[in-house]
Design an enzyme around this catalytic site. Structure first.
Site, PDB file in Angstrom:
ATOM      1  N   ARG A  90      54.338 127.092  40.429  1.00 33.12           N
ATOM      2  CA  ARG A  90      53.798 128.221  39.663  1.00 33.12           C
ATOM      3  C   ARG A  90      52.273 128.121  39.688  1.00 33.12           C
ATOM      4  NH1 ARG A  90      52.655 128.697  33.723  1.00 33.12           N
ATOM      5  NH2 ARG A  90      52.338 130.914  33.440  1.00 33.12           N
ATOM      6  N   HIS A 140      45.909 134.573  34.534  1.00 31.91           N
ATOM      7  CA  HIS A 140      45.882 133.387  33.676  1.00 31.91           C
ATOM      8  C   HIS A 140      44.434 133.241  33.181  1.00 31.91           C
ATOM      9  CE1 HIS A 140      48.023 129.328  32.861  1.00 31.91           C
ATOM     10  NE2 HIS A 140      46.882 129.284  32.191  1.00 31.91           N
ATOM     11  N   GLU A 185      50.529 133.820  28.720  1.00 32.79           N
ATOM     12  CA  GLU A 185      50.114 133.629  27.325  1.00 32.79           C
ATOM     13  C   GLU A 185      49.120 134.689  26.845  1.00 32.79           C
ATOM     14  OE1 GLU A 185      48.734 129.585  26.959  1.00 32.79           O
ATOM     15  OE2 GLU A 185      50.710 128.744  27.358  1.00 32.79           O
ATOM     16  N   ASN A 312      56.609 129.128  27.319  1.00 35.86           N
ATOM     17  CA  ASN A 312      55.726 127.948  27.267  1.00 35.86           C
ATOM     18  C   ASN A 312      55.883 127.292  25.899  1.00 35.86           C
ATOM     19  OD1 ASN A 312      54.854 128.794  29.740  1.00 35.86           O
ATOM     20  ND2 ASN A 312      52.705 129.060  29.165  1.00 35.86           N
ATOM     21  N   TYR A 314      54.969 123.618  23.609  1.00 37.36           N
ATOM     22  CA  TYR A 314      54.317 122.311  23.478  1.00 37.36           C
ATOM     23  C   TYR A 314      54.624 121.613  22.151  1.00 37.36           C
ATOM     24  CZ  TYR A 314      51.785 123.420  27.729  1.00 37.36           C
ATOM     25  OH  TYR A 314      51.479 123.723  29.038  1.00 37.36           O
ATOM     26  N   GLU A 391      56.098 126.409  31.174  1.00 36.94           N
ATOM     27  CA  GLU A 391      55.164 125.309  30.890  1.00 36.94           C
ATOM     28  C   GLU A 391      55.736 124.417  29.805  1.00 36.94           C
ATOM     29  OE1 GLU A 391      51.057 126.143  29.881  1.00 36.94           O
ATOM     30  OE2 GLU A 391      50.964 127.686  31.439  1.00 36.94           O
TER      31      GLU A 391
HETATM   32  O1  IFM Z   1      46.237 124.252  30.089  1.00 36.24           O
HETATM   33  C1  IFM Z   1      46.929 125.176  29.319  1.00 36.24           C
HETATM   34  C2  IFM Z   1      47.418 126.323  30.190  1.00 36.24           C
HETATM   35  O2  IFM Z   1      46.375 126.938  30.874  1.00 36.24           O
HETATM   36  C3  IFM Z   1      48.098 127.366  29.339  1.00 36.24           C
HETATM   37  N1  IFM Z   1      49.094 126.771  28.491  1.00 36.24           N
HETATM   38  C4  IFM Z   1      48.751 125.616  27.741  1.00 36.24           C
HETATM   39  C5  IFM Z   1      48.126 124.568  28.642  1.00 36.24           C
HETATM   40  C6  IFM Z   1      47.736 123.326  27.822  1.00 36.24           C
HETATM   41  O3  IFM Z   1      46.814 123.652  26.838  1.00 36.24           O
END
Ligand code: IFM
Length: 486
Positions: A90, A140, A185, A312, A314, A391
């Site tokens: 990606r 992006h 995002e 995505n 985290y 992600e």
């Molecule tokens: O590095 C970023 C990415 O560009 C977009 N999503 C979160 C990642 C980590 O912060």
């Protein structure tokens, strides 16, 4: 928040879990974060070039001028992907490489830059030659500076420009790209770029942030239509959203969660997947804007069928209603040189509470159960919509061993636990098609510059040498075995 449910659970195991045939294992990067070559072959300036060169905006004054030098090292990086056995890669396309803009600020005219197209064409061919599926994101975050000078995402003309750019890319690569992703995002583009100001272009205008939300939604829908009309192959279509997985605290917890969920999640899934803005979002933000930038026909244009929804993930966040008196907490993981609010209409109402650890080097709490919960929740909300983790990954302060290897047990553990959580969600019926680890390479981590390393491959930013970390080796084994290794 409690400790992850995947720990201490007698039914839980985190190795040997097998993924179904056809599951896509990939890794991801983004143009400004890895390419470098910021002024070569006709690339014009983006908002991130401007922002990173503005003193005080990015840690240590770092910029993406060189980054990982991927633009010049693309063949070696492709070989690296093949060595890791990736099914898919990606990447994102730098809009300022594809069109150069001329004319007075306010009415930029665009010229196609063939050298920019050629770079991505070579990249796509190089992937296909190595049996790796190209998953291309159109946007992006590197907006051509000329478009920002003309108003940026808060103005509708940027949507028209994006549609044209999408048509160019559809015609150029739509015969070979496996999956098109319109936006990465848009939450960050709109709220961090125009509200909070920690991302380019660094504006602090809550009403503009909400106009940007709408224009990004519209850009997504019109780009899907433009790509469909111009792609000669049969690519899949997608968008990538960074979902906020929320917990509530204190009196009125449900209201705090509802407000942030509306701004962060439903402001995008509402129009994109249901063709409507949530009524509570419009009410919560009524003091900021009347949403008159939404025109007849926009919602139908936004609401395009997509093949996969990119997710995505985290960490999680905990919110509560602010009492209006105590010092306000805003530990929402997006601090930094900012000054404005990422939460228009709710910034004087809701506060973010410090999350219990453990944490990554970003200060983000590690909560794999949040991924399982998110996937199950999305699948309940949108039962017909296949999902793809576009992600997931973690920054840690890696130490290079004397023999030159990079043992990164925390990242490896983070990935193992999150792959396990994804597997558990699938066992609960979630239609999850694949998983992209962020990131293939250590890279330019936006406001944090090169201080935060997310890669499964280390980049020495002095020599630009690449070294596969232990987590990268572990991931290669997972991809080879199609099962989580011991
Ligand atoms: O590095 C970023 C990415 O560009 C977009 N999503 C979160 C990642 C980590 O912060």
């Amino acid at each position: 928040m409690t400790e992850p449910t995947t720990q201490g659970n007698p039914d839980y195991r985190d190795s040997g879990l097998v993924f179904p045939p056809g599951f896509t294992f990939g890794s991801a990067t983004a143009s400004y974060q890895v390419e470098g070559a910021f002024d070569e072959d006709g690339r014009g300036p983006s908002t991130w070039d401007t922002f990173s060169k503005t003193p005080g905006k990015v840690w240590n004054g770092d910029t993406g001028d060189v980054a990982c030098d991927h633009y010049h090292r693309v063949d070696a990086d492709l070989d690296l992907m093949k060595d890791l056995g990736l099914d898919a890669y990606r990447f994102s396309i730098a809009w300022p490489r594809i069109q150069s803009f001329d004319g007075a600020a306010g009415s930029p005219t665009a010229v196609v830059n063939q050298k920019g197209i050629d770079f991505y064409s070579r990249l796509v061919d190089g992937l296909l030659e190595r049996g790796i599926k190209p998953v291309a994101t159109l946007y992006h975050w590197d907006l051509p500076q000329a478009l920002e000078d003309a108003g940026g995402w808060p103005v509708r003309a940027t949507v028209d420009a994006f549609e044209e750019y999408a048509s160019i890319m559809g015609a150029a690569l739509g015969d070979r790209v496996h999956t098109w992703t319109t936006l990465n995002e848009p939450w960050c583009s709109a709220y961090l770029g125009y509200g909070q100001g920690g991302h380019a272009p660094g504006r602090h205008e809550p009403a503009a942030a909400l106009a940007a939300v709408h224009h990004l939604n519209l850009a997504h829908g019109r780009a899907v239509s433009a790509l469909r009309a111009t792609s000669a192959g049969s690519p899949e279509y997608s968008v990538t959203l960074n979902f906020h997985v929320l917990r509530g605290a204190g009196d009125g917890a449900a209201d705090a969660v509802r407000r942030i969920d509306a701004l962060a999640n439903r402001a995008f899934t509402g129009p994109m997947l249901k063709g409507e803005y949530p009524a509570d979002l419009l009410e919560d933000t009524a003091s900021v804007t009347d949403w008159s930038f939404v025109q007849d026909g926009d919602l139908a244009a936004i609401h395009q069928p997509i093949d996969v929804l990119g997710v995505n993930y985290y960490s999680t966040a905990t919110v509560r209603l602010w009492d209006g008196v105590s010092p306000k907490q805003m530990n929402d993981g997006h601090k930094g040189a900012a000054g404005g609010t990422a939460w228009p209409g709710s910034d004087r109402v809701v506060e973010f509470v410090e999350q219990p650890g453990p944490y990554t080097a970003m200060g983000w709490n590690i909560a794999p159960e949040g991924l399982e919960e998110l996937l199950v929740s999305l699948s309940e909300q949108f039962p017909e919509q296949p999902l793809m983790i576009t992600e997931n990954g973690a920054a840690f302060d890696d130490v290079v061993a004397e023999d030159g290897s990079v043992p990164d047990p925390e990242r490896l553990d983070y990935l193992r636990r999150h792959f396990t959580a994804a597997h558990r969600a699938m066992a609960r019926g979630v239609d999850l098609r694949g998983y992209f680890v962020w990131s293939l390479l250590d890279n330019f981590e936006w406001g944090y510059g090169y201080a935060k390393r997310f890669g499964i491959v280390r980049v020495d930013f002095d020599t630009l040498e690449r070294t596969v970390k232990n987590s990268g080796r572990w991931y290669a084994e997972l991809v080879r075995e199609r099962a989580i290794p011991d």
